[in-house]
Design an enzyme around this catalytic site. Sequence first.
Site, PDB file in Angstrom:
ATOM      1  CB  CYS A   2      -1.297   0.343   0.938  1.00  0.00           C
ATOM      2  SG  CYS A   2      -1.997  -0.906   1.347  1.00  0.00           S
ATOM      3  CE  LYS A 604      12.409  -3.039  -3.441  1.00  0.00           C
ATOM      4  NZ  LYS A 604      13.326  -3.508  -3.576  1.00  0.00           N
TER       5      LYS A 604
END
EC number: 2.6.1.16
Length: 609
Positions: A2, A604
């Site tokens: 997010c 990531k």
Amino acid sequence: MCGIVGAIAGRDVVPVLIEGLKRLEYRGYDSSGIAVLDGTQVRRVRRTGRVAEMAQAAQAEQFGATLGIGHTRWATHGGVTEANAHPHISAGVALVHNGIIENHEEQREKLRALGYTFESQTDTEVIAHLIHHHLADAGDLLSALQRTVKELTGAYALAVMSQAEQERFVCARMGCPLLIGVGEGENFVASDVSAIVQATRQVIFLEEGDTAELRRDGVRVFDASDAAVERPLHLSDVSLASLELGPFRHFMQKEIHEQPRALADTIEAAIDAKGFPASLFGPTADAVLRDIEGVQILACGTSYYAGLTARYWIEAIAGLPCSVEIASEYRYRAAYANPKHLIVTISQSGETLDTMEALKYAKSLGHLHTLSICNVPESAIPRASELVCYTRAGAEIGVASTKAFTTQLAVLFQLTMVLGKLQGRISDSEEADYLEQLRFLPGSVQHALNLEPQIMAWAERFSPKENALFLGRGLHYPIALEGALKLKEISYIHAEAYPAGELKHGPLALVDATMPVVVIAPNDRLLEKVKSNMQEVRARGGELFVFADQDSHFSESDGVHVIRTPRHAGVLSPVIHTIPVQLLAYHTALARGTDVDKPRNLAKSVTVE
């Protein structure tokens, strides 16, 4: 996982929000949205899929606003739908949220009893309604937010705006990264600095439990007790150039090729010092590390494999016992604590939730000394650690870690040198020899990068495969693990890695003519053992793809393909052998047509459990 961006300015903030969300795409997401205060009305657009699709919809709406918030969502509570995408709105209060609220069901029932209805399946909508509920009593948005967060259990980063308050918006942080960007007559909030670097490089890192108010002309920060506090202003070293592709097709390719420079930057202090002083790890490191009797490494994913490699170095060279654990496992078991053991946490982002919680758990057990290895200054894990060493990899955008991994190895090797010296295990002449090996490392990595055309040819053979096996021994077994992870992450080929000596204990049953077997075969003391394992594969019809040192004396034959890496680099050989497995994964994914920089289902920065 997010991403949040918010802005208040004297100009149209919609382009700022859109550009910020595009720069947060690397974190992983499945939907996105923005909300802006257009006049006295909150207007919103949300879409599943890429930010570009949402941006087109926002352009069609012809928003014009000086205050707004935006979000990229990674689905946790509720599926990938527009209704579940952020921002969420409760009667003029708009909110974006990263994290997981553990008591959302309890709060949802309370709100239903108060007459609130829910349009989504998310835990985030609960927060929006709670803030709206508290507005009636609190009288202003900041107070309502501060009351709300005291009722939440879990992790969150929040940015909130209200149609009733056109001159400010507010934010809060607990367990998820959030920073404030300070501009001239404009201010910003973001999950990381890449989202706002086009507007400002001056940032304030919020602490756990902080709330903040952002106006055009200033920022106020409050701690967990709602007392006003001053947080230091930092100048970020992230540049726009580091966030651009340049001549490369993908960020992963760019970051693979940046490794000689990243390694040179990471080892620069040791080269300049002409040795390995403890001060590489901070001004108090000598006193802390001198009495260490063992090392425990906590990490996740690729960082865990860096730790596995370091275990071989620390035990063989420094003569200290070393254990390596996956952070998400360690934090939930009844672990034994030895206060004389150094806890080392490794995290590219410095915000990996499981690693952060494992660090907290280790401290609670009685561990006294902690060291973090991280790529992002002022992130949460370094701030919670006694000692810190930053890799100097620069911004890493591709989801699959490359230069962060090799620079982590470089730092861990330097830690081994420091510990070995303090233990009296490394003489002055040995230190000079190790330093010389380190000095040549960036050049050797560049030589390995020159193998790319040969590896591209291998990738064409790999691209139609659905399974692959990676083998390594000793120091190079973690590199086999890393190679398998890279291949599965970005090409979606099912890949597994094993110590080569374990073949006959099960994995050999998988080997047939359709199974490519990648072998890491440096010219070390285990080479003849590796050759025997290779014969076991060939006897079952397996096809071998061998990364061998130039002096390993391998020759190609039917079913045996060989690429020669630079001459054996001694104990630093794992760094060299990392490069070809990265390139193999990249070019195989390219041949299969996958989204290299943003592989499906992955993020990531993993900031939730």
